[in-house]
Design a protein around this motif. Structure first.
Motif, mmCIF file in Angstrom:
data_model
loop_
_atom_site.group_PDB
_atom_site.id
_atom_site.type_symbol
_atom_site.label_atom_id
_atom_site.label_comp_id
_atom_site.label_asym_id
_atom_site.label_seq_id
_atom_site.Cartn_x
_atom_site.Cartn_y
_atom_site.Cartn_z
ATOM 1 N N GLY B 322 0.828 -1.209 0.000
ATOM 2 C CA GLY B 322 0.000 0.000 0.000
ATOM 3 C C GLY B 322 0.861 1.257 0.000
ATOM 4 O O GLY B 322 1.837 1.366 -0.750
ATOM 5 N N ASP B 323 0.514 2.182 0.893
ATOM 6 C CA ASP B 323 1.195 3.487 0.938
ATOM 7 C C ASP B 323 2.680 3.412 1.268
ATOM 8 O O ASP B 323 3.397 4.412 1.105
ATOM 9 N N VAL B 325 4.959 2.294 -0.229
ATOM 10 C CA VAL B 325 5.786 2.548 -1.407
ATOM 11 C C VAL B 325 6.259 3.998 -1.449
ATOM 12 O O VAL B 325 7.242 4.330 -2.116
ATOM 13 N N LYS B 343 2.922 -0.509 -10.540
ATOM 14 C CA LYS B 343 1.447 -0.544 -10.449
ATOM 15 C C LYS B 343 0.929 0.885 -10.396
ATOM 16 O O LYS B 343 1.416 1.704 -9.618
ATOM 17 N N GLU B 345 -2.051 1.982 -9.535
ATOM 18 C CA GLU B 345 -2.970 2.329 -8.453
ATOM 19 C C GLU B 345 -2.485 1.738 -7.137
ATOM 20 O O GLU B 345 -2.237 0.532 -7.036
ATOM 21 N N THR B 346 -2.349 2.599 -6.126
ATOM 22 C CA THR B 346 -1.957 2.141 -4.799
ATOM 23 C C THR B 346 -3.218 1.810 -3.998
ATOM 24 O O THR B 346 -4.107 2.641 -3.886
ATOM 25 N N ARG B 347 -3.292 0.574 -3.490
ATOM 26 C CA ARG B 347 -4.441 0.194 -2.669
ATOM 27 C C ARG B 347 -3.942 -0.422 -1.380
ATOM 28 O O ARG B 347 -2.884 -1.053 -1.359
ATOM 29 N N ARG B 350 -2.101 -3.944 -1.060
ATOM 30 C CA ARG B 350 -1.545 -4.321 -2.356
ATOM 31 C C ARG B 350 -0.019 -4.257 -2.303
ATOM 32 O O ARG B 350 0.554 -3.259 -1.855
ATOM 33 N N MET B 352 3.205 -3.280 -3.625
ATOM 34 C CA MET B 352 3.604 -2.252 -4.599
ATOM 35 C C MET B 352 5.069 -2.371 -4.996
ATOM 36 O O MET B 352 5.486 -1.849 -6.029
#
Lengths: 362, 362
Positions: B322-323, B325, B343, B345-347, B350, B352
């Motif tokens: 996620g964040d 990254v 990627k 989109e950051t979720r 997820r 990254m």
């Protein structure tokens, strides 16, 4: 174009001029950092086109194609120093070009390069500009023979130069070499050649890799061995000179510096040439360094912190030229790391790949 | 499809099912060996599509697309174990599928996997098949509580499992988990988890990387630390068990084996699960090994000699989820090697990217 020093974020599009193996390896390194790459090359069959979906096949003077390329990317770099000056200016007016146009201009012209280096008190071979046969006569008189007559532009891998051993060879050498003007360089009785790959990033941080000792064969780099067999003081001095060069050029990216090691009571260094790009003699970094030269170049032009260039093992890089690529895969052992360039056609003298032979326990 | 053991030459086209980060990293490694790659993935926005011009965006049951994909490639591999069996069969009838369909079938089904491992005398957690609530009652009786109820298929990163601490929780857990059947596993009081990434190539050569010690957070791998803090004998034993598995499966490629280290007078090993692909807990190999797991997988499926998996430094791999990254580039120091997956989109949750923190002097 911009003096913005902020780092480009992951996902940025890096434009690369040139689709050969260096552009390909830059693209692979950029992908590792989460970037996208767009390759610009006139040759539709370029190996770098196989490692990204984004490409432009167009001439370097096609302004429509160049403008669209600039629009599509966030920063522009290149794999070769012979980017035409007009192309560099056109692009630099639209997007950040790193390294900048000045590094290109100097490294494209052997005479400008030597003058620049000499102006920074960096030792270079004695040399004279040669525009006419009369210039050549005078230069031979002053520098003595043997000497090497070279084009000032577009020379690489031994192309564009002739050794003159006797005055009788001068006229033919002058006639054969194009484009003019030429430069006559005194023959340097060097003991070996070493090179240093140095990086400077956008905020000005400088790091260099360990020096490599280079052997050539048929004027093409054959092996780079690390560590180089030179005194530690000389290696430190080479790194210092490399730093002087990138700082003086306000350079951003990776730069290769080739040195002659000149024997004497205390061996000394002379810069042979500089290349404003990743360098064949730095391919060993990929196998044994915490950060390799390709990633270092990408970090530098993105405005990211440089990586640690520390080396974890001893290594010999060997180019695979022409048919030599046939040793892969059956002729390689476990300690040997191959890197092939994906060129579809094997030709004599063409660099097809390289191997890094690793010696553990650096 | 073929039992031809000859090595595929440079320039071959490798088909990869799955366009996530593992497919992307496999493609980058293949490019380094002079190969081309074709990515097949239903998601048009797949990160692996950014590292090759050859792609198919289609469902895994689209036989027209699969047939064209098979026609376009020389060998097929995959980045995830949940390739549908029908897809695997369809492709394997047309081009070599490596690893083969048997490894997929076994690793897709937790029960089949445990039965296979047990049949080779490899220790696994006590477990019972659970198709009905009555099965679950009997299994709890035999194995005791706490125990873990899991789907047999499609579980990953902690999805598809529930810990049952008291009998009153059983009915809800049974109802919640899909698809059936399920499996109840005795709770193993393990001290730590380690994993071994092992490779077997087409001619049958086997090499494994050093064991990694894994820490999870919210059921997602957080860090892999190498060397693992375990007795040397236990690490050798883990490598031996990993070898037994790939030999028994006649496996071709890289396989990840997760082990529980069970405390006792002499600590012992129990296999948690196997994954027929490159493995998140092997991402550290990229930073510090002579050959990394991605190149090793490509060498294996090409029928090339395996590379040396020797490790040159100690390392901690940390996933960026996620964040997280956002620590790249400013929060990384020189000793830290980032690898971002591109990627868009950051979720939350997820993966990254990851970083490898290198400790010199292994």
């Amino acid at each position: 174009m911009t003096s913005d020093l902020s780092a480009l974020p992951p996902g940025s599009m890096i434009g690369i001029l040139g689709g050969g193996q260096l552009g390909r390896m830059l693209s692979l390194a950029a992908s590792k950092l989460g970037m996208r790459t767009h390759i610009y090359c006139p040759d539709a069959n370029s190996p770098a086109f196989e490692v990204t979906p984004h490409k432009t096949v167009a001439a370097y003077d096609d302004e429509m194609a160049l403008a669209a390329f600039a629009d599509a990317v966030d920063v522009i770099t290149y794999e070769f120093e012979n980017v035409p000056a007009a192309t560099a200016e056109f692009l630099a007016a639209r997007k950040p070009l790193r390294p900048g146009a000045r590094a290109l201009a100097i490294s494209q012209d052997r005479l400008a390069e030597k003058s620049f280096l000499a102006s920074k008190n960096i030792p270079v071979a004695p040399h004279r500009a040669v525009a006419t046969p009369a210039d050549l006569d005078a230069a031979m008189e002053e520098l003595g023979l043997p000497a090497v007559l070279k084009t000032t532009r577009l020379g690489y891998d031994g192309k564009g130069q002739r050794v003159i051993r006797e005055r009788s060879e001068a006229a033919e050498a002058f006639a054969a070499l194009e484009p003019k003007p030429l430069v006559l360089e005194a023959f340097v009785p060097f003991e070996k050649e070493i090179s240093v790959v140095v990086a400077r990033n956008l905020p000005g941080e400088v790091r260099s890799f360990d020096a490599a000792e280079n052997m050539h064969r048929h004027h093409i780099l054959f092996t780079s061995t690390v560590p180089a067999d030179i005194p530690p003081g000389l290696e430190k001095h080479a790194a210092m000179l490399a730093k002087v060069i990138v700082v003086a050029l306000d350079y951003v990216g990776v730069l290769g510096v080739e040195f002659f090691v000149v024997p004497g009571e205390r061996p000394s260094l002379m810069v042979n040439e500089i290349a404003p790009r990743v360098h064949n003699s730095g391919h060993w970094t990929e196998a044994v360094c915490l950060t390799d030269q390709f990633e270092q170049h990408i970090r530098a032009i993105l405005g990211w912190p440089l990586g640690d260039p520390a080396r974890l093992a001893d290594v010999v890089m060997e180019n695979l030229v022409g048919d030599e690529v046939g040793i892969v895969p059956d002729g390689i052992d476990g300690n040997t790391q191959p890197h092939l360039y994906g060129k579809t056609e094997t030709r004599p003298g063409r660099k097809m790949g390289h191997v890094n032979r690793i010696v553990r326990g650096a």
